[in-house]
Design an enzyme around this catalytic site. Structure first.
Site, mmCIF file in Angstrom:
data_model
loop_
_atom_site.group_PDB
_atom_site.id
_atom_site.type_symbol
_atom_site.label_atom_id
_atom_site.label_comp_id
_atom_site.label_asym_id
_atom_site.label_seq_id
_atom_site.Cartn_x
_atom_site.Cartn_y
_atom_site.Cartn_z
ATOM 1 N N HIS A 194 1.135 -1.159 -0.057
ATOM 2 C CA HIS A 194 -0.222 -0.140 0.061
ATOM 3 C C HIS A 194 0.764 1.491 -0.511
ATOM 4 O O HIS A 194 1.627 1.258 0.911
ATOM 5 C CB HIS A 194 -0.862 -0.260 1.314
ATOM 6 C CG HIS A 194 -1.465 -0.838 1.317
ATOM 7 N ND1 HIS A 194 -1.099 -2.038 0.996
ATOM 8 C CD2 HIS A 194 -2.929 -1.061 0.949
ATOM 9 C CE1 HIS A 194 -2.925 -3.286 1.728
ATOM 10 N NE2 HIS A 194 -3.520 -2.744 1.033
ATOM 11 N N LYS A 212 -0.885 -8.027 -4.569
ATOM 12 C CA LYS A 212 -2.528 -6.794 -4.778
ATOM 13 C C LYS A 212 -1.392 -5.256 -4.442
ATOM 14 O O LYS A 212 -0.318 -5.433 -3.722
ATOM 15 C CB LYS A 212 -3.224 -6.799 -3.361
ATOM 16 C CG LYS A 212 -3.694 -5.686 -3.359
ATOM 17 C CD LYS A 212 -4.612 -6.188 -2.240
ATOM 18 C CE LYS A 212 -5.367 -4.742 -1.446
ATOM 19 N NZ LYS A 212 -5.774 -4.299 -0.263
ATOM 20 N N LYS A 271 -15.059 23.302 -20.003
ATOM 21 C CA LYS A 271 -15.934 23.022 -21.051
ATOM 22 C C LYS A 271 -15.428 24.397 -22.774
ATOM 23 O O LYS A 271 -15.624 23.965 -23.548
ATOM 24 C CB LYS A 271 -17.729 23.885 -21.977
ATOM 25 C CG LYS A 271 -17.824 22.878 -20.997
ATOM 26 C CD LYS A 271 -20.265 23.178 -21.115
ATOM 27 C CE LYS A 271 -20.414 22.478 -20.294
ATOM 28 N NZ LYS A 271 -21.855 22.430 -20.114
ATOM 29 N N ASP A 319 -25.633 21.659 -25.328
ATOM 30 C CA ASP A 319 -25.951 21.909 -24.680
ATOM 31 C C ASP A 319 -27.583 22.862 -25.517
ATOM 32 O O ASP A 319 -28.739 22.945 -24.807
ATOM 33 C CB ASP A 319 -24.976 22.878 -23.664
ATOM 34 C CG ASP A 319 -24.541 21.880 -22.578
ATOM 35 O OD1 ASP A 319 -24.865 21.225 -22.266
ATOM 36 O OD2 ASP A 319 -23.753 22.941 -22.328
HETATM 37 P P1 NAP Z 1 -18.992 27.089 -16.539
HETATM 38 O O1 NAP Z 1 -18.036 27.191 -17.623
HETATM 39 O O2 NAP Z 1 -17.626 26.991 -14.997
HETATM 40 O O3 NAP Z 1 -19.175 28.693 -15.837
HETATM 41 C C1 NAP Z 1 -19.626 29.200 -14.662
HETATM 42 C C2 NAP Z 1 -20.707 30.065 -15.133
HETATM 43 O O4 NAP Z 1 -21.171 30.545 -13.418
HETATM 44 C C3 NAP Z 1 -19.488 31.663 -14.456
HETATM 45 O O5 NAP Z 1 -20.225 32.470 -15.344
HETATM 46 C C4 NAP Z 1 -19.204 32.198 -13.317
HETATM 47 O O6 NAP Z 1 -18.777 33.568 -13.608
HETATM 48 C C5 NAP Z 1 -20.350 31.902 -12.651
HETATM 49 N N1 NAP Z 1 -20.638 31.781 -11.413
HETATM 50 C C6 NAP Z 1 -19.854 30.756 -10.804
HETATM 51 N N2 NAP Z 1 -19.455 30.148 -9.761
HETATM 52 C C7 NAP Z 1 -20.701 31.940 -9.331
HETATM 53 C C8 NAP Z 1 -21.074 32.935 -7.619
HETATM 54 N N3 NAP Z 1 -20.592 31.952 -6.829
HETATM 55 N N4 NAP Z 1 -20.779 33.718 -8.124
HETATM 56 C C9 NAP Z 1 -21.805 34.052 -9.871
HETATM 57 N N5 NAP Z 1 -20.791 33.517 -10.510
HETATM 58 C C10 NAP Z 1 -20.803 32.332 -10.538
HETATM 59 O O7 NAP Z 1 -19.814 25.970 -16.215
HETATM 60 P P2 NAP Z 1 -21.002 25.602 -17.344
HETATM 61 O O8 NAP Z 1 -20.336 24.580 -17.930
HETATM 62 O O9 NAP Z 1 -20.920 27.026 -18.145
HETATM 63 O O10 NAP Z 1 -21.807 24.946 -16.355
HETATM 64 C C11 NAP Z 1 -23.112 26.153 -15.402
HETATM 65 C C12 NAP Z 1 -24.362 25.824 -14.714
HETATM 66 O O11 NAP Z 1 -25.254 24.640 -15.263
HETATM 67 C C13 NAP Z 1 -23.727 24.499 -13.869
HETATM 68 O O12 NAP Z 1 -24.752 24.470 -12.669
HETATM 69 C C14 NAP Z 1 -24.107 22.491 -14.613
HETATM 70 O O13 NAP Z 1 -24.069 21.674 -13.133
HETATM 71 C C15 NAP Z 1 -25.356 23.293 -15.201
HETATM 72 N N6 NAP Z 1 -25.644 22.565 -16.740
HETATM 73 C C16 NAP Z 1 -26.629 22.368 -16.120
HETATM 74 C C17 NAP Z 1 -26.646 21.469 -18.014
HETATM 75 C C18 NAP Z 1 -27.919 21.142 -17.884
HETATM 76 O O14 NAP Z 1 -28.317 19.867 -18.237
HETATM 77 N N7 NAP Z 1 -29.124 21.039 -17.037
HETATM 78 C C19 NAP Z 1 -26.832 21.897 -18.795
HETATM 79 C C20 NAP Z 1 -25.017 21.765 -18.859
HETATM 80 C C21 NAP Z 1 -24.937 22.630 -17.603
HETATM 81 P P3 NAP Z 1 -17.881 34.034 -13.568
HETATM 82 O O15 NAP Z 1 -17.356 34.299 -15.451
HETATM 83 O O16 NAP Z 1 -17.616 35.155 -13.043
HETATM 84 O O17 NAP Z 1 -16.473 33.061 -13.018
#
Ligand code: NAP
Length: 534
Positions: A147, A174, A318, A356
């Site tokens: 380990h 292992k 992404k 998306d």
């Molecule tokens: P991402 O590329 O990391 O972008 C996140 C965004 O959220 C950025 O604009 C960031 O702002 C902002 N943000 C994060 N934390 C924040 C906070 N505490 N206060 C203010 N702004 C904040 O992420 P993403 O891939 O776009 O995904 C974003 C969300 O969408 C996630 O919750 C994900 O699970 C959801 N999502 C859902 C689906 C679905 O199928 N339902 C699909 C895709 C994504 P800054 O630019 O200032 O950093």
């Protein structure tokens, strides 16, 4: 399997455990048993049997007041499953701190009382094995283990370690190491898949989960599955229930294609449940795993074989994924983010897509059509609407792009204003700050789409916009889908808006990805049924 030694030994055991012919691989599922009393252990062993384990690892070092002869007799004779007896000392990460002779005597006694396996640490293995030379019962095997709680060494060092373990006379090797990065696991796979001796190769820690899930594909002798999520003997162990129920453990084989979700964090994702259940339903030979990744470039450099066939991509990778792909679909290029990557079978190139935007925009259009707010029945109900996107990451860009395509007027609100401005410039929209958003109500009947992770589990009390600012919106969409009903959606509903859950987007984008992964039509009704359960 690739190794004759492994096949032979595992086949022996499958006959012993009566599990012969039930699955596509001979890899065994072992439940760690860590009760503090013999009764507690027997009850855990019963649960392990009911949970589908092939054998149990009885950890003697967890027992209080251990009485070797009496306790081993009961544990071994009364166990309904074959037994692996381990008495791990503190110096190898266990609980036992006492005398070494007493510890090794207990292991010898376990052998005499009919245990099927014992585990002995490399450091004492040679001496131990010579002490039982000529006395080993026919169906008894010694696992010699090493380990490493610091890291995963280089492939040369691991190969040398395997050779040292083999040289002790071990029946089964292992090796358990620790992950600092998911690419560490590839070195263990490389060793197990080419091993000529039965080998258990596991990488501890959250980033090492795939070493446990993909063990049957890469020739591992056994993997550990716990009876409950909280009862783990090493960091990163999945439950028996997940291994058998979600990950379809028995049906994996060397030819199983691996798919997965690249993210950080990734534990909350429902994608493994969705895809694995759908793969199982149509008999598709694939597994879909969570991939906790720190550096996407490094991941693809190391996992470059056709075994790793397709990927979903989520926060925060992404945009980096787009740069790493060899070719990118024009829509994904315009959006500037990739959420689906396929490894093209003909040349191994990585092709990036964005699914998306289709999932989200369709869900919002459906929401508008179902509501009374639209007066545009022929074209998209989004045409002419003021569409406010919160967030400027991958999902934000996708929504902004999709809404613009549908002729909505788009406003992007983001914490980092410059990122919002970049997108606004690209699509011909407007950028505002999150503070401005609170008093932004130029007209009624606007659409709001949250694409930040604000409100996602575990911080479900958070919301990206105060309730008082929601009154001008006729429809509110939240990309967050864990929980399904976020605080934002709840307050939007209370304010009279139509709400659209991120689950709709999730299902929509998943249809698209599934078809690219499998080249089969997505079982849409099944997707809805599966997601309704969670
Ligand atoms: P991402 O590329 O990391 O972008 C996140 C965004 O959220 C950025 O604009 C960031 O702002 C902002 N943000 C994060 N934390 C924040 C906070 N505490 N206060 C203010 N702004 C904040 O992420 P993403 O891939 O776009 O995904 C974003 C969300 O969408 C996630 O919750 C994900 O699970 C959801 N999502 C859902 C689906 C679905 O199928 N339902 C699909 C895709 C994504 P800054 O630019 O200032 O950093």
């Amino acid at each position: 399997m690739k190794s004759n030694g492994l096949s032979l030994a595992a086949t022996d055991h499958l006959q012993m455990s009566g599990r012969e012919g039930l699955g596509r691989n001979p890899t065994l599922l072992c439940a760690p048993i860590m009760g503090q009393s013999v009764d507690q252990m027997l009850s855990e062993i019963s649960k392990a049997k009911a949970g589908g384990a092939d054998l149990v690892e009885v950890r003697l070092d967890y027992l209080n007041n251990f009485n070797p002869r009496q306790d081993l007799e009961i544990l071994i004779k009364q166990s309904p499953l074959t037994t692996l007896i381990t008495y791990r000392p503190k110096w190898e990460g266990g609980q036992y701190e006492g005398d070494e002779t007493r510890r090794l005597d207990a292991l010898r006694l376990a052998m005499e009382l009919g245990a099927n396996y014992i585990d002995v640490e490399l450091q004492v293995a040679r001496e131990f094995l010579s002490s039982i030379s000529g006395r080993k019962p026919g169906n008894f095997k010694v696992i010699v283990s090493s380990h490493n709680y610091q890291n995963t060494p280089s492939i040369e060092d691991i190969a040398n370690l395997v050779a040292r373990i083999q040289a002790t006379g071990a029946d089964i090797v292992k090796i358990a190491t620790t992950t600092l990065d998911i690419t560490d696991v590839a070195r263990i796979f490389e060793i197990t898949v080419h091993s000529q001796v039965p080998i258990i190769g596991l990488v501890m820690g959250e980033r090492g989960l795939i070493s446990r899930l993909l063990c049957p594909k890469f020739g591992g002798y056994l993997t550990f599955g716990t009876i409950e999520a909280a009862i783990v003997s090493a960091p990163g162990q999945p439950t028996l229930k997940d291994l058998l129920g979600i990950y379809n453990f028995r049906q994996l084989g060397p030819d199983t294609k691996v798919f997965g979700i690249i993210g950080n964090p990734v534990g909350h994702s429902k994608s493994p449940i969705l895809y694995n259940e759908a793969f199982k339903a149509v008999g598709f030979n694939g597994i879909y795993v969570p991939l906790l990744i720190d550096d996407i470039g490094k991941f693809f450099d190391v996992y470059s074989s056709s075994d790793f066939a397709g990927f979903s991509c989520t926060i925060p990778h992404k945009e980096a994924a787009l740069k790493r792909c060899d070719e990118v679909d024009p829509v994904a290029k315009d959006i500037g983010a990739v959420n689906c990557i396929i490894r093209r079978p003909s040349d191994g190139k990585l092709i990036g897509y964005n699914t998306d935007y289709i999932g989200a925009i369709t869900a919002i259009e459906d929401g508008l059509r179902g509501s009374h707010t639209t007066n545009n029945s022929s074209g998209s109900p989004l045409a002419g609407k003021l569409f406010v996107v919160i967030g400027a990451g991958g999902a934000g860009k996708a929504l902004a792009y999709g809404a613009t395509e549908k002729e909505a007027r788009v406003v992007i609100a983001n914490r980092t204003l410059d990122r919002a401005k970049e997108i606004a410039e690209l699509i011909g929209g407007q950028a505002i700050s999150l503070v401005e958003l609170e008093d932004f109500h130029p007209e009624n009947g606007m659409i709001l789409a949250n694409t930040t992770s604000i409100g996602m589990q575990p911080k479900v009390d958070l919301t990206p916009i105060p309730k008082r600012a929601l009154s001008s919106y006729s429809l509110v969409f939240d990309a967050v889908y864990t929980p399904k009903m976020t605080r934002l959606l709840r307050e939007a509903k209370e304010s009279g808006a139509t709400i659209v859950s991120g689950l709709e987007m999730f299902i929509g984008q998943a249809y698209e990805q599934y078809e690219r992964f499998t080249h089969l039509p997505a079982p849409k009704e099944l997707f809805r049924e599966i997601m309704a359960k969670y």
